[in-house]
Structure formats: structure tokens, C-alpha cells
Design a protein around this motif. Sequence first.
Motif, short mmCIF file in Angstrom:
data_model
loop_
_atom_site.label_atom_id
_atom_site.label_comp_id
_atom_site.label_asym_id
_atom_site.label_seq_id
_atom_site.Cartn_x
_atom_site.Cartn_y
_atom_site.Cartn_z
N VAL A 77 0.82 -1.21 0.00
CA VAL A 77 0.00 0.00 0.00
C VAL A 77 0.86 1.27 0.00
O VAL A 77 0.40 2.32 -0.43
CB VAL A 77 -1.01 -0.01 1.17
N ALA A 78 2.10 1.16 0.45
CA ALA A 78 3.00 2.33 0.45
C ALA A 78 4.43 1.86 0.28
O ALA A 78 4.85 0.86 0.86
CB ALA A 78 2.86 3.11 1.75
N ASP A 79 5.16 2.59 -0.53
CA ASP A 79 6.54 2.26 -0.86
C ASP A 79 7.31 3.58 -0.83
O ASP A 79 6.94 4.53 -1.51
CB ASP A 79 6.55 1.65 -2.26
N THR A 80 8.33 3.66 0.01
CA THR A 80 9.09 4.90 0.11
C THR A 80 10.58 4.61 -0.03
O THR A 80 11.08 3.59 0.44
CB THR A 80 8.85 5.61 1.46
N GLY A 81 11.28 5.51 -0.68
CA GLY A 81 12.72 5.35 -0.86
C GLY A 81 13.48 6.54 -0.32
O GLY A 81 13.02 7.68 -0.41
N THR A 82 14.65 6.25 0.24
CA THR A 82 15.55 7.29 0.73
C THR A 82 16.93 7.00 0.17
O THR A 82 17.47 5.90 0.40
CB THR A 82 15.61 7.26 2.28
N LEU A 83 17.49 7.94 -0.57
CA LEU A 83 18.81 7.74 -1.16
C LEU A 83 19.88 7.55 -0.09
O LEU A 83 19.85 8.21 0.95
CB LEU A 83 19.19 8.94 -2.03
N LEU A 84 20.80 6.67 -0.38
CA LEU A 84 21.99 6.46 0.45
C LEU A 84 23.22 6.85 -0.36
O LEU A 84 23.19 6.79 -1.59
CB LEU A 84 22.09 4.99 0.86
#
Length: 160
Positions: free
Chosen positions: A151-158
Amino acid sequence: MQTSKSLLMGVLAASVSAGAMGDATTAEQLDAPAVAAGCARQFERAQRIDMESFRDYDAQTFRDGHHPDAVTVFASGAVRYGIDAVMEALRSHFENREAVWAWTEKYRVVDGCKSAFILYETTYDIPSVGYHQRALTGVTYTYHRGKWLAVADTGTLLPP
């Protein structure tokens, strides 16, 4: 006397009824670990299919594993609301079939047959253009109509 007898019968009936409900609750409580274990197994399969369908460019399976109201927040900060918009944003991934997607699970929590969350460390590479992205990707799932859906997909750059 009749009123007292009726009142006594009513109290006894209520007690028996409450006792029966207590037994049902006890039975449900005894079954709860088995139900939770079944949901956890079903979730394990659903999340694996979700990740592998993206890796393997299987757009239909990927779509089917998402809630219609799914939201994706890409590592770039771009947001897409609803599975149709998410699929449109990912169209080049599924059509070009050249990206290399890999993931390592870092954290997981499953709340019975209600919701689940997994945090992955991911890489997304497109060798032909020298593109490399490393991110933390969090995926939230909901148990909807008998199956697990993202239902939710979030990305944070590394950093690379």
C-alpha cells in the motif's frame, strides 16, 4: 414472587450467555497464534512475489500485489498516488528490462493479519548508462480481502 423468579432467570440466562461468549473468546485466543503464523507465512510469500516481480519485469504480478490506492514516494522525492500512476511511472523499468534490482532485508514487523512493514537496503543499476542508485526502501503492506497488498513504498537515497 413471579417478578423475582423472572429476574433470577434473566440473570442466569445472562450469565450463561456471558460464559458462552467467554468460551468463544478463549477459543479465538487459543487459535490466534495459529492464525498469526498462517498470516506470517502468507505475508512471506506475498512480499517475496512483490520484490521478485519487480526484479523480473513482471508488470502484471507487480500490479496485482498492490492496493488500488497504493502510494509510492521515490528516492528522488517524486510521489505517485494510485496503482495506475505508480505503474505509469515504472513503465520504462518494465518495458526496457535492463535494470538490475537487488535488495537486502534489514527490518520486518508483521501485525497478525492486519499490516506489515519491511525495510530493505536496495540497489538499482542500469549498466548501459552507468546509472547506480543505493537506497533504503520501506514497503508497507495491508491485509485486504484475504490477501497481502503493498500500500505504500518509500525510498531514501543512500551515499554510493
